[in-house]
Design an enzyme around this catalytic site. Structure first.
Site, PDB file in Angstrom:
ATOM      1  N   MET A  30     -54.880  60.761 -52.433  1.00 58.46           N
ATOM      2  CA  MET A  30     -56.108  60.264 -53.067  1.00 58.46           C
ATOM      3  C   MET A  30     -56.537  61.250 -54.160  1.00 58.46           C
ATOM      4  SD  MET A  30     -58.203  58.270 -50.162  1.00 58.46           S
ATOM      5  CE  MET A  30     -58.998  59.670 -49.426  1.00 58.46           C
ATOM      6  N   HIS A  37     -50.845  69.173 -50.807  1.00 57.32           N
ATOM      7  CA  HIS A  37     -50.204  68.010 -51.442  1.00 57.32           C
ATOM      8  C   HIS A  37     -48.944  68.448 -52.187  1.00 57.32           C
ATOM      9  CE1 HIS A  37     -54.571  66.655 -51.572  1.00 57.32           C
ATOM     10  NE2 HIS A  37     -53.996  65.652 -50.952  1.00 57.32           N
ATOM     11  N   LEU A 185     -55.830  73.441 -45.571  1.00 58.45           N
ATOM     12  CA  LEU A 185     -56.275  72.999 -46.895  1.00 58.45           C
ATOM     13  C   LEU A 185     -56.643  71.519 -46.847  1.00 58.45           C
ATOM     14  CD1 LEU A 185     -53.920  74.767 -49.476  1.00 58.45           C
ATOM     15  CD2 LEU A 185     -55.949  75.614 -48.301  1.00 58.45           C
ATOM     16  N   SER A 187     -59.020  68.475 -49.397  1.00 61.55           N
ATOM     17  CA  SER A 187     -59.863  68.236 -50.584  1.00 61.55           C
ATOM     18  C   SER A 187     -61.332  68.407 -50.234  1.00 61.55           C
ATOM     19  CB  SER A 187     -59.634  66.824 -51.120  1.00 61.55           C
ATOM     20  OG  SER A 187     -58.281  66.682 -51.459  1.00 61.55           O
TER      21      SER A 187
HETATM   22  O1  PAF Z   1     -54.121  60.905 -46.567  1.00 60.33           O
HETATM   23  C1  PAF Z   1     -54.588  60.340 -47.583  1.00 60.33           C
HETATM   24  O2  PAF Z   1     -54.857  60.969 -48.607  1.00 60.33           O
HETATM   25  C2  PAF Z   1     -54.833  58.844 -47.542  1.00 60.33           C
HETATM   26  O3  PAF Z   1     -55.276  58.435 -46.289  1.00 60.33           O
HETATM   27  C3  PAF Z   1     -53.605  58.022 -47.990  1.00 60.33           C
HETATM   28  C4  PAF Z   1     -52.442  58.201 -47.050  1.00 60.33           C
HETATM   29  C5  PAF Z   1     -53.209  58.434 -49.398  1.00 60.33           C
HETATM   30  C6  PAF Z   1     -53.968  56.536 -48.008  1.00 60.33           C
HETATM   31  O4  PAF Z   1     -54.998  56.267 -48.906  1.00 60.33           O
END
Ligand code: PAF
Length: 281
Positions: A30, A37, A185, A187
């Site tokens: 997201m 990430h 970590l 967001s």
């Molecule tokens: O983990 C996330 O950031 C969200 O739940 C995902 C898997 C991108 C689905 O929107």
């Protein structure tokens, strides 16, 4: 790195790779990317020929009083970070591109493991996740998809869904990336005040202490109660402190591997974390 905002554009960008039968790795996010990430992308780069990352703040996984409107949207900074770690294609669709103008008539619901832990305090959340991940899997058609173990419950739900719906996609769980002081970590860490940020690592300290106690055969309920007390004393409002098997089944035997799960609020910021306690080799 190519950036695509439409499904058509993404298909065109991926067509040569599909024709050449290159393996496609996929990381769904997201946005508001951090090293956690980027480690998913690094892992995907190791195992696949080409890596697609999606950035989509999915409205249907947020409850009415949650942070959808305020969720940090940092597309430009994110795209620089992704280019630096070698992402090949960034897919950043609009809500209109993902959900269209029509009323959505289909929801993907995974049963049994969505109404515990975060599912209890966030009703509907995992339906929203399962639905968007299904759509993204159909759009990207990856060979392998990478998800963080920080959201252990989400990972277990996606594994179950992938199996039940016969997606030909390997699901890889990537270990949690932690700050030096142990904080997982996320967001949402950006919402913490300086003081709260000092307190936040207590979650990981409580988990590692509990891990040691369990390995010395302290009673599970006693260990869970001790974590709860540690968090409350540090100023958290505890949502849950629980233990399940790695597949999210109740713990029935005392020598089986378990995962300790915590969700707790510091001020208005909800933090989650977990730790696998292994008893098998
Ligand atoms: O983990 C996330 O950031 C969200 O739940 C995902 C898997 C991108 C689905 O929107």
């Amino acid at each position: 790195m190519k950036t695509e905002t439409t499904i058509q554009g993404l298909n065109a960008a991926l067509a040569p790779a599909r024709i050449a039968r290159k393996t496609i790795g996929f990381v769904a996010t997201m946005g508001n990317l951090h090293q956690g990430h980027l480690n998913l992308v690094r892992e995907a780069k190791k195992l696949c020929d080409l890596v697609v990352v999606s950035i989509f703040v999915n409205p249907i996984q947020f409850g009415p009083n949650e942070d959808f409107d305020n969720y940090p949207r940092t597309l430009e900074a994110d795209s620089h970070l992704l280019a630096d770690v070698g992402c090949d294609v960034l897919f950043a669709p609009t809500i209109q591109q993902m959900y269209g103008d029509h009323e959505r008539k289909t929801t993907v619901s995974v049963h049994g493991i969505t109404d515990i832990l975060c599912g209890q305090s966030r009703p509907g959340h995992f339906d929203g996740v399962a639905t968007v991940v299904t759509k993204l899997f159909n759009i990207v058609q990856p060979n392998t998809a990478f998800f963080g173990q920080k959201d252990w419950q989400q990972l277990a739900i996606i594994r179950a869904m992938t199996r039940d719906l016969n997606f030909s996609i390997d699901i890889v769980g990537v270990p949690i990336t932690r700050a030096e002081d142990g904080l997982a970590l996320s967001s949402r860490n950006a919402y913490l005040t300086a003081e709260q940020r000092q307190t936040a690592p207590v979650i990981y300290q409580a988990l590692t202490t509990a891990q040691q106690q369990l390995q010395q055969h302290t009673d599970l309920q006693q260990v869970l109660a001790q974590i709860d007390l540690t968090l409350v004393n540090a100023g958290f409002v505890v949502d849950y402190v629980k233990a399940y098997t790695p597949d999210l089944l109740p713990v029935t035997q005392f020598d089986q591997d378990i995962v300790l799960f915590i969700a707790a609020k510091l001020g208005s910021t909800r933090l989650i974390d977990n730790l696998l306690v292994k008893f098998s080799d």
